[in-house]
Design an enzyme around this catalytic site. Structure first.
Site, short mmCIF file in Angstrom:
data_model
loop_
_atom_site.label_atom_id
_atom_site.label_comp_id
_atom_site.label_asym_id
_atom_site.label_seq_id
_atom_site.Cartn_x
_atom_site.Cartn_y
_atom_site.Cartn_z
CG HIS A 170 40.71 -16.51 -9.77
ND1 HIS A 170 41.45 -15.76 -10.64
CD2 HIS A 170 40.10 -17.45 -10.54
CE1 HIS A 170 41.29 -16.21 -11.88
NE2 HIS A 170 40.46 -17.24 -11.84
CG ASP A 378 44.13 -10.23 -1.82
OD1 ASP A 378 43.42 -10.88 -2.60
OD2 ASP A 378 44.19 -8.98 -1.82
P1 ADQ Z 1 40.09 -9.13 -6.24
O1 ADQ Z 1 39.77 -9.47 -4.83
O2 ADQ Z 1 39.06 -8.38 -6.97
O3 ADQ Z 1 40.46 -10.45 -7.08
P2 ADQ Z 1 42.72 -7.85 -7.01
O4 ADQ Z 1 43.63 -8.99 -7.34
O5 ADQ Z 1 43.42 -6.77 -6.28
O6 ADQ Z 1 41.47 -8.27 -6.13
O7 ADQ Z 1 42.13 -7.28 -8.34
C1 ADQ Z 1 41.37 -6.11 -8.36
C2 ADQ Z 1 41.36 -5.54 -9.78
O8 ADQ Z 1 40.38 -4.51 -9.83
C3 ADQ Z 1 42.68 -4.91 -10.17
O9 ADQ Z 1 42.99 -5.25 -11.50
C4 ADQ Z 1 42.44 -3.40 -10.03
O10 ADQ Z 1 43.14 -2.60 -10.94
C5 ADQ Z 1 40.95 -3.30 -10.29
N1 ADQ Z 1 40.40 -2.16 -9.52
C6 ADQ Z 1 40.48 -1.97 -8.19
N2 ADQ Z 1 39.88 -0.82 -7.84
C7 ADQ Z 1 39.41 -0.27 -8.97
C8 ADQ Z 1 38.69 0.94 -9.28
N3 ADQ Z 1 38.31 1.81 -8.34
N4 ADQ Z 1 38.37 1.17 -10.56
C9 ADQ Z 1 38.72 0.28 -11.52
N5 ADQ Z 1 39.39 -0.85 -11.29
C10 ADQ Z 1 39.74 -1.13 -10.03
C11 ADQ Z 1 40.44 -11.86 -6.86
C12 ADQ Z 1 41.26 -12.34 -5.66
C13 ADQ Z 1 42.68 -11.85 -5.77
C14 ADQ Z 1 43.29 -12.28 -7.10
C15 ADQ Z 1 42.37 -11.96 -8.27
C16 ADQ Z 1 42.86 -12.58 -9.57
O11 ADQ Z 1 40.66 -11.92 -4.44
O12 ADQ Z 1 43.47 -12.32 -4.69
O13 ADQ Z 1 44.53 -11.61 -7.28
O14 ADQ Z 1 41.05 -12.43 -8.03
O15 ADQ Z 1 43.05 -13.95 -9.44
#
Ligand code: ADQ
Length: 470
Positions: A170, A378
């Site tokens: 990921h 990312d």
């Molecule tokens: P993450 O680094 O966790 O994921 P991201 O892809 O942005 O990053 O996903 C974060 C998730 O958490 C989103 O669905 C968002 O809605 C949720 N979220 C963020 N802040 C929140 C809050 N305060 N309350 C509730 N929910 C919240 C890792 C990788 C990424 C990749 C994903 C999926 O680092 O690059 O996109 O996995 O493969």
């Protein structure tokens, strides 16, 4: 004992949360403990496949110590793997999140290398591999997820050569020069090569992997197929996505719309609401974004209360040192901006170090004129995709880092290099001042793309390609 399954998912964490006595909901699974499915794109995408194929998900249940007995929830068999406090400290916080995570994200923080963490990573990976070997039926398909479990494919192949093994990373996969710093480098590479199909978020990452195998092990390749120990290993890109329908339904819900209006009112009905939503992680570029906002306020290109910023920073990995240091830096910057540019009752930045429900997040997306997603690196970034999906009215503007995997698809965003502060400021100003017609045009092109590429398609593309491998 769980029956043997023809389809097995292996991930660090099970897609469930234990429900404590003071939280309503959840289902008793027979052991007196109550569980509820945790929200998340991965489980949403895999749920139908798991139910249809009588699948099992292997992972940690969320509390240290002995694992609960296997149980079933919403049609999925769950097989918990135990992790002790020491495993969590060494395998999870140490090797996974203080060594591999920064190294794979361009060393934006220096990775920490510890021998005892590597050993714990090995031991815990073996535990997951053994659990998978135990529950997988003859000839089953096993799909291993992410950087915490990179040794599982080869360990599992050794135990069960009859299985078809897929792996998906990921996060980014680094270029050769960076990967070569990893003390466990050949072991990790061989671990991944245990799979039949290794999936990445981007083509560039798949190419890094193929070149690395050639460089480190001399493995020949043709196209995206590596020849390794008499087998073929395919490396390919599968950009992950979100449950687009879910986000659109939320954004269309009258309660969410009402809440979005209320949020804007609570912010003082500014002309421009600028939003950031991230885990509080040093890869996400939160500090750089705040600094860009501060300089724009300082130069008078933006002013309070016409423009306000909301930064949601979800608590994350709080026991890892890098993260504690980041929290201090971000909070200091927020304090500085509010000290210089806020007024009584009108802060320039609303900083929220909290987790939110999906509907509150959707309301925030609906309330924001400009969304800033400016990671230094990312794998994909789902927040960028969620914002686009939530903009039913097609307005709003997305400022997006070129270093997020999402930039490969969301080309109509205001793209910028997050390391170049002037470029971030310019992209933000272009997003703030874009005319409505142009903003709608950009948003609708991105929405169309997302509707055709949601997370269910991501899962089915991966599994179809894995299934086609002889
Ligand atoms: P993450 O680094 O966790 O994921 P991201 O892809 O942005 O990053 O996903 C974060 C998730 O958490 C989103 O669905 C968002 O809605 C949720 N979220 C963020 N802040 C929140 C809050 N305060 N309350 C509730 N929910 C919240 C890792 C990788 C990424 C990749 C994903 C999926 O680092 O690059 O996109 O996995 O493969």
């Amino acid at each position: 004992m769980v029956d043997r399954s023809p389809f097995v998912v292996v991930a660090n964490r099970l897609p469930v949360d234990e429900v404590t006595t003071d939280t309503p909901g959840g289902r008793d699974t027979g052991s007196g403990r109550r569980w509820r499915r945790s929200p998340g794109g991965l489980v949403t995408a895999l749920h139908p496949v798991l139910v249809e194929r009588h699948g099992t998900w292997i992972g940690w249940a969320g509390s240290p110590g002995p694992a609960p007995e296997p149980f079933e929830l919403d049609g999925i068999n769950l097989r918990p793997v135990p992790l002790s406090e020491e495993d969590l400290e060494r395998y999870y916080e140490g090797q996974s999140n203080a060594t591999i995570w920064p190294l794979y994200h361009d060393n934006v923080e220096p990775p920490v290398f510890r021998r005892r963490w590597r050993e714990a990573y090995r031991v815990v990976n073996r535990r997951y591999a053994e659990a998978a070997a135990e529950v997988a039926a003859q000839g089953a398909t096993v799909w291993v997820q992410d950087y915490q479990l990179q040794l599982v494919p080869s360990m599992l192949r050794e135990l069960r050569p009859d299985l078809k093994i897929g792996f998906f990373l990921h996060i980014p996969f680094p270029p050769i020069e960076l990967f070569m710093q990893l003390p466990q480098r050949a072991e990790v590479l061989r671990g991944l090569l245990g799979a039949d199909l290794v999936g990445f978020q981007q083509r560039l990452a798949a190419q890094n992997f193929i070149r690395l195998a050639r460089h480190l092990l001399g493995t020949p390749y043709h196209g995206n197929v590596i020849e390794y120990e008499g087998r073929q290993v395919k490396a390919d890109a599968f950009p992950i996505s979100i449950d687009v329908g879910e986000m659109q339904r939320l954004a269309d819900n009258p309660l969410v719309r009402e809440r979005a209006i209320q949020i804007r009112a609570e912010l003082g009905d500014p002309k421009t609401v600028i939003l950031g939503v991230d885990r509080l992680d040093y890869t996400k570029g939160i500090e750089h974004r705040l600094k860009a906002f501060r300089e724009l306020l300082g130069a008078g290109r933006l002013s309070v209360p016409e423009a306000v910023m909301v930064q949601v920073a979800t608590p994350s990995r709080e026991r890892v040192e890098h993260y504690q240091a980041l929290r201090i830096k971000v909070e200091r910057e927020v304090g500085r901006i509010n000290g210089d540019f806020g007024r009584v009752g009108v802060p320039a930045v609303h900083y929220l170090h909290q987790s939110y429900s999906r509907s509150e997040l959707a309301a925030l997306y609906c309330a924001a004129d400009v969304m800033m997603v400016t990671p230094l690196r990312d794998g994909m970034n789902l927040v960028a995709k969620e914002y686009v999906a939530a903009r039913l009215e097609h307005g709003g503007a997305l400022v997006l880092s070129e270093f997020a995997g999402a930039a490969g698809e969301l080309r109509q965003a205001f793209l910028c290099n997050p390391h170049d502060l002037d470029a971030v400021k310019d992209a933000l100003m272009r997003a703030v001042t874009v005319d409505e017609h142009e903003a709608r045009r950009r948003m609708s092109v991105m929405q169309r793309h997302l509707r055709r590429h949601d997370v269910a398609r991501w899962a089915s593309d991966f599994l179809t390609e894995l299934g086609a491998i002889p």
